[in-house]
Design a protein around this motif. Structure first.
Motif, PDB file in Angstrom:
ATOM      1  N   GLY A  83       3.663  -3.156   1.847  1.00 23.17           N
ATOM      2  CA  GLY A  83       3.085  -2.629   0.611  1.00 23.17           C
ATOM      3  C   GLY A  83       2.533  -3.781  -0.204  1.00 23.17           C
ATOM      4  O   GLY A  83       2.863  -4.939   0.039  1.00 23.17           O
ATOM      5  N   ASP A 115      11.190   2.984   2.817  1.00 23.90           N
ATOM      6  CA  ASP A 115       9.990   3.586   2.215  1.00 23.90           C
ATOM      7  C   ASP A 115      10.032   5.097   2.319  1.00 23.90           C
ATOM      8  O   ASP A 115       9.588   5.819   1.406  1.00 23.90           O
ATOM      9  CB  ASP A 115       8.732   3.039   2.907  1.00 23.90           C
ATOM     10  N   ALA A 132       4.188   3.368  -1.495  1.00 24.11           N
ATOM     11  CA  ALA A 132       4.644   2.172  -0.773  1.00 24.11           C
ATOM     12  C   ALA A 132       4.412   0.918  -1.613  1.00 24.11           C
ATOM     13  O   ALA A 132       5.247  -0.009  -1.617  1.00 24.11           O
ATOM     14  CB  ALA A 132       3.919   2.056   0.565  1.00 24.11           C
ATOM     15  N   HIS A 189       7.125   0.740  -4.286  1.00 24.08           N
ATOM     16  CA  HIS A 189       8.394   0.318  -3.668  1.00 24.08           C
ATOM     17  C   HIS A 189       8.376  -1.184  -3.411  1.00 24.08           C
ATOM     18  O   HIS A 189       9.382  -1.874  -3.660  1.00 24.08           O
ATOM     19  CB  HIS A 189       8.607   1.096  -2.370  1.00 24.08           C
TER      20      HIS A 189
END
Length: 210
Positions: free
Chosen positions: A125, A165, A200, A203
């Motif tokens: 990410g 994720d 993502a 996160h």
């Protein structure tokens, strides 16, 4: 008087003939003697040459036989060496099946590596992009640095930083964490509101916070 003169003339003639004959004989002997002496020497030389040639011929014959024998021995040695190498090669290649048999043992490890690959990819990410999305959609409740405000802190050891994720995506889409279900105050974001890629990114951003 005439008889005496004739007798003296005859004696002179006889003497002249005798001297002439002697000279001729002497010259003949002088010429013939060297020729007669050369003939035996020539024969001796020929005999010696023949005798010398015969040993040389014999030597050459023996040398040729020796070379033939050495060539035969060399061929025999080469043949034996080739046979030995062939035998050695055969003996060396015998263990090959063992390598083929051992090959399947490596399959589980390869499979494990393949199975682990998606997890690594899912964890990818962009933290910078995630910070922007977080500031526009999450910071109002969870604080600018996700330390908690109206909503709980998101940087605890057992919080989103420890989730996968997929688990984090489920918490935003369905309001379910690995431990519990979130209250109704927590919005359920659809993909139209926050895409999977942005989830993502959020996160990834949270994992950079302490």
């Amino acid at each position: 008087m005439n008889r005496r003169t004739q007798r003296e003339a005859g004696d002179v003639m006889s003497w002249a003939v005798g001297v002439t004959a002697g000279l001729i004989l002497g010259v003949t002997l002088l010429i013939a003697t060297p020729q007669l002496m050369k003939a035996p020497q020539a024969e001796t030389t020929k005999t010696g040459t023949t005798a010398t040639t015969m040993p040389e011929t014999a030597t050459q014959s023996m040398t040729a036989e020796s070379m033939t024998a050495e060539s035969t021995n060399a061929e025999s040695t080469t043949t034996e060496s080739t046979t030995t190498n062939s035998t050695t090669t055969g003996a060396t290649t015998t263990p090959a099946p063992a390598t083929d048999t051992a090959a399947p043992d490596a399959t589980p490890a390869a499979a494990a590596t393949t199975d682990a690959a998606p997890a690594g990819e899912a964890a990818a990410g962009d933290p910078t992009a995630g910070q922007t999305v977080f500031a526009g959609n999450c910071a109002g409740c969870h604080g600018a640095n996700a330390q908690g405000q109206i909503g709980p802190s998101l940087v605890t050891a057992d919080g989103p930083k420890a989730w996968t994720d997929a688990q984090f995506l489920t918490s935003l889409r369905e309001g379910k964490t690995p431990q519990r279900e979130l209250s109704a105050a927590m919005p359920r974001f659809s993909e139209g509101q926050i895409s999977d890629a942005d989830v993502a990114n959020i996160h990834a951003y949270l994992k950079t916070l302490n």
